[in-house]
Design a protein around this motif. Structure first.
Motif: not given
Length: 280
Positions: A169-170, A188, A175, A138, A164, A206, A117, A204
């Motif tokens: 990066s989200y 994840d 961020d 997101i 997180l 994807s 991202y 949080i």
């Protein structure tokens, strides 16, 4: 008989055998298989036709994963394979913990990362492809039944304890959000497992990844995905600023990517992986 440098006479069949041996050695050391083994995870500059691609050691479907045949697969992998075939680049995969993926890219030990991202801080460290090749949502994921509801006020998230993935990066908006209570996890998969067992309440992630997680395919999933999206982010290829690729090769890569995302092959690939985001 053939005379050697020392005056010793070698049988002709030995000379021919030795020449064959040298030819086989040179052939082996020039193959992509040998190149992949030597240059994976090292700082050594590979041949000009090799693209060193750093990806996380953990599978990240639908973007990249190891299939049943032990080969790299996924939407991002397929896009890259189409581009590299056109540009006559061989691919050297580096599977590393995510923090080392980012470090290898920053130090020039890798040329490319598949999924990244964009953010202002990252654009100072890396070179992004000219265009995005996909969008992702997101989302907030919670242990069912979720006790949090989303509103238009993003700042309310700052009052909740959130999990997180370390080093991820989200997107630019998230961020920059001043979060008061954050739990960092290493992947994840770990994030979703901890959520599913109630050891974490909110995370949080994807949307494209969490919606395909095995946990979400159960009849009564232990997790809930909250909509609307917290953000919709563009996905890019990211190049090292110290890449072994030439400027001309990067420009050719960018043009090939622009052409590919406008092609029927790209649309067919999106349909195969079912990558359209739901309306939120």
């Amino acid at each position: 008989m053939v005379a050697g440098l020392s005056g010793y006479y070698w049988p002709r069949r030995m000379v021919l055998g030795y020449r064959t041996y040298l030819f086989c050695v040179l052939l082996f050391f020039s193959t992509p298989l040998f190149t992949a083994k030597v240059f994976a995870g090292t700082g050594v500059t590979p041949p000009a036709g090799t693209l060193r691609v750093a990806i996380a050691a953990e599978d990240y479907p639908p973007f990249y994963y190891q299939n049943f045949d032990g080969e790299m697969d996924g939407f991002s992998v397929r896009v890259l394979q189409a581009l590299s075939a056109q540009l006559q680049l061989s691919l050297n995969w580096q599977r590393l913990p995510w923090n080392r993926v980012v470090h290898h890219l920053e130090m020039g030990r890798a040329d490319l990362v598949l999924v990244m991202y964009h953010s202002d801080s990252r654009s100072e460290r890396f070179l992004f492809s000219d265009i995005s090749y996909l969008q992702d949502g997101i989302v907030l994921v919670c242990y069912r039944v979720c006790k949090v509801s989303l509103s238009d006020n993003m700042a309310e998230l700052a009052d909740n304890e959130l999990a997180l993935v370390r080093g991820f990066s989200y997107g630019q908006v998230l961020d920059a959000l001043p979060l008061n209570a954050v739990t960092m996890v290493e992947s994840d998969t770990l994030l979703l497992n901890l959520l599913s067992h109630g050891r974490l309440q909110l995370g949080i992630a994807s949307y494209l990844t969490v919606s395909r997680a095995p946990l979400m395919q159960q009849q009564s999933p232990p997790l809930e995905i909250l909509l609307p999206f917290l953000a919709v982010v563009d996905i890019y290829f990211a190049f090292s600023r110290h890449s072994a690729l030439s400027l001309a090769q990067m420009q050719a890569f960018n043009q090939a990517l622009i052409d590919f995302v406008q092609s029927p092959d790209y649309r067919a690939l999106r349909a195969e992986f079912q990558l359209d985001l739901p309306d939120d």
